[in-house]
Scaffold this motif. Sequence first.
Motif, PDB file in Angstrom:
ATOM      1  N   LYS A  38      82.805 106.715 -14.416  1.00 48.10           N
ATOM      2  CA  LYS A  38      82.245 105.851 -15.451  1.00 48.10           C
ATOM      3  C   LYS A  38      82.340 104.381 -15.075  1.00 48.10           C
ATOM      4  O   LYS A  38      81.465 103.592 -15.395  1.00 48.10           O
ATOM      5  N   ARG A  39      83.445 104.019 -14.424  1.00 44.02           N
ATOM      6  CA  ARG A  39      83.645 102.615 -14.047  1.00 44.02           C
ATOM      7  C   ARG A  39      83.012 102.343 -12.690  1.00 44.02           C
ATOM      8  O   ARG A  39      83.284 103.062 -11.728  1.00 44.02           O
ATOM      9  N   PRO A  40      82.180 101.304 -12.574  1.00 33.71           N
ATOM     10  CA  PRO A  40      81.583 100.997 -11.269  1.00 33.71           C
ATOM     11  C   PRO A  40      82.639 100.467 -10.304  1.00 33.71           C
ATOM     12  O   PRO A  40      83.663  99.925 -10.720  1.00 33.71           O
ATOM     13  N   GLY A  41      82.372 100.619  -9.017  1.00 24.94           N
ATOM     14  CA  GLY A  41      83.286 100.121  -8.000  1.00 24.94           C
ATOM     15  C   GLY A  41      83.267  98.611  -7.938  1.00 24.94           C
ATOM     16  O   GLY A  41      82.380  97.965  -8.508  1.00 24.94           O
ATOM     17  N   PRO A  42      84.229  98.010  -7.243  1.00 27.06           N
ATOM     18  CA  PRO A  42      84.282  96.553  -7.139  1.00 27.06           C
ATOM     19  C   PRO A  42      83.115  96.005  -6.314  1.00 27.06           C
ATOM     20  O   PRO A  42      82.656  96.645  -5.375  1.00 27.06           O
ATOM     21  N   GLU A  43      82.645  94.826  -6.678  1.00 29.59           N
ATOM     22  CA  GLU A  43      81.546  94.194  -5.964  1.00 29.59           C
ATOM     23  C   GLU A  43      82.010  93.740  -4.580  1.00 29.59           C
ATOM     24  O   GLU A  43      83.151  93.325  -4.401  1.00 29.59           O
ATOM     25  N   ILE A  44      81.104  93.811  -3.621  1.00 29.95           N
ATOM     26  CA  ILE A  44      81.377  93.350  -2.268  1.00 29.95           C
ATOM     27  C   ILE A  44      80.415  92.208  -1.974  1.00 29.95           C
ATOM     28  O   ILE A  44      79.201  92.346  -2.148  1.00 29.95           O
ATOM     29  N   HIS A  45      80.958  91.081  -1.529  1.00 30.68           N
ATOM     30  CA  HIS A  45      80.121  89.934  -1.176  1.00 30.68           C
ATOM     31  C   HIS A  45      79.725  90.057   0.286  1.00 30.68           C
ATOM     32  O   HIS A  45      80.567  90.143   1.167  1.00 30.68           O
ATOM     33  N   ALA A  46      78.414  90.070   0.537  1.00 29.93           N
ATOM     34  CA  ALA A  46      77.896  90.229   1.892  1.00 29.93           C
ATOM     35  C   ALA A  46      77.097  88.989   2.292  1.00 29.93           C
ATOM     36  O   ALA A  46      76.784  88.141   1.455  1.00 29.93           O
ATOM     37  N   SER A  47      76.735  88.892   3.527  1.00 32.21           N
ATOM     38  CA  SER A  47      75.918  87.793   4.056  1.00 32.21           C
ATOM     39  C   SER A  47      76.511  86.435   3.714  1.00 32.21           C
ATOM     40  O   SER A  47      75.861  85.598   3.078  1.00 32.21           O
ATOM     41  N   LYS A  48      77.742  86.238   4.065  1.00 31.87           N
ATOM     42  CA  LYS A  48      78.457  84.975   3.833  1.00 31.87           C
ATOM     43  C   LYS A  48      78.491  84.595   2.354  1.00 31.87           C
ATOM     44  O   LYS A  48      78.381  83.438   1.993  1.00 31.87           O
ATOM     45  N   GLY A  49      78.574  85.586   1.497  1.00 32.18           N
ATOM     46  CA  GLY A  49      78.722  85.338   0.065  1.00 32.18           C
ATOM     47  C   GLY A  49      77.427  85.130  -0.682  1.00 32.18           C
ATOM     48  O   GLY A  49      77.427  84.941  -1.892  1.00 32.18           O
ATOM     49  N   SER A  50      76.304  85.193   0.008  1.00 31.34           N
ATOM     50  CA  SER A  50      75.029  84.951  -0.682  1.00 31.34           C
ATOM     51  C   SER A  50      74.460  86.197  -1.348  1.00 31.34           C
ATOM     52  O   SER A  50      73.581  86.089  -2.189  1.00 31.34           O
ATOM     53  N   GLU A  51      74.935  87.365  -0.980  1.00 32.93           N
ATOM     54  CA  GLU A  51      74.467  88.608  -1.588  1.00 32.93           C
ATOM     55  C   GLU A  51      75.662  89.369  -2.150  1.00 32.93           C
ATOM     56  O   GLU A  51      76.751  89.338  -1.607  1.00 32.93           O
ATOM     57  N   ILE A  52      75.416  90.076  -3.249  1.00 29.27           N
ATOM     58  CA  ILE A  52      76.458  90.901  -3.866  1.00 29.27           C
ATOM     59  C   ILE A  52      75.999  92.349  -3.808  1.00 29.27           C
ATOM     60  O   ILE A  52      74.873  92.679  -4.191  1.00 29.27           O
ATOM     61  N   PHE A  53      76.873  93.204  -3.306  1.00 28.26           N
ATOM     62  CA  PHE A  53      76.588  94.623  -3.159  1.00 28.26           C
ATOM     63  C   PHE A  53      77.586  95.413  -4.007  1.00 28.26           C
ATOM     64  O   PHE A  53      78.785  95.169  -3.943  1.00 28.26           O
ATOM     65  N   VAL A  54      77.088  96.329  -4.832  1.00 28.71           N
ATOM     66  CA  VAL A  54      77.955  97.209  -5.614  1.00 28.71           C
ATOM     67  C   VAL A  54      77.839  98.606  -5.014  1.00 28.71           C
ATOM     68  O   VAL A  54      76.780  99.230  -5.106  1.00 28.71           O
ATOM     69  N   PRO A  55      78.898  99.082  -4.345  1.00 29.70           N
ATOM     70  CA  PRO A  55      78.815 100.407  -3.709  1.00 29.70           C
ATOM     71  C   PRO A  55      78.668 101.520  -4.738  1.00 29.70           C
ATOM     72  O   PRO A  55      79.176 101.424  -5.852  1.00 29.70           O
ATOM     73  N   GLN A  56      77.954 102.566  -4.356  1.00 33.79           N
ATOM     74  CA  GLN A  56      77.749 103.688  -5.253  1.00 33.79           C
ATOM     75  C   GLN A  56      79.041 104.492  -5.440  1.00 33.79           C
ATOM     76  O   GLN A  56      79.296 105.029  -6.506  1.00 33.79           O
ATOM     77  N   PHE A  57      79.872 104.552  -4.398  1.00 33.15           N
ATOM     78  CA  PHE A  57      81.114 105.311  -4.461  1.00 33.15           C
ATOM     79  C   PHE A  57      82.296 104.386  -4.209  1.00 33.15           C
ATOM     80  O   PHE A  57      82.225 103.492  -3.377  1.00 33.15           O
TER      81      PHE A  57
END
Length: 109
Positions: A38-57
């Motif tokens: 139910k709870r999403p995973g922690p956000e990951i900052h990619a591309s020197k912090g300009s993009e935010i990725f939320v992993p599916q698992f």
Amino acid sequence: MLRIEVILGENDVMAISEGLKEVGIGGLTVNKVRGRGKRPGPEIHASKGSEIFVPQFSSKYQLEAIVPDEREDEIIAIIKENGRVGKIFVSQILRAIDIATGNEGEKTI
């Protein structure tokens, strides 16, 4: 006999393990797994912090113990006391056999 399986969203493995040891439950299997809940995973900052990725698992911990039927409530109480986030699943074991000794049933645990 019962199989108690616990999926933990946070690393409470050692606290639960120590609580179970205190009441004489020695056999415990622990795995680090990945899953989605139910709870999403922690956000990951990619591309020197300009993009935010939320992993599916996200990383989780899975604990498994085989216990006598009469200790079910005691074991669940210890897990609930020492765990913060997760789920507990209880299922019936139909048969258990110790390969080395040939013992069957509760003698195997």
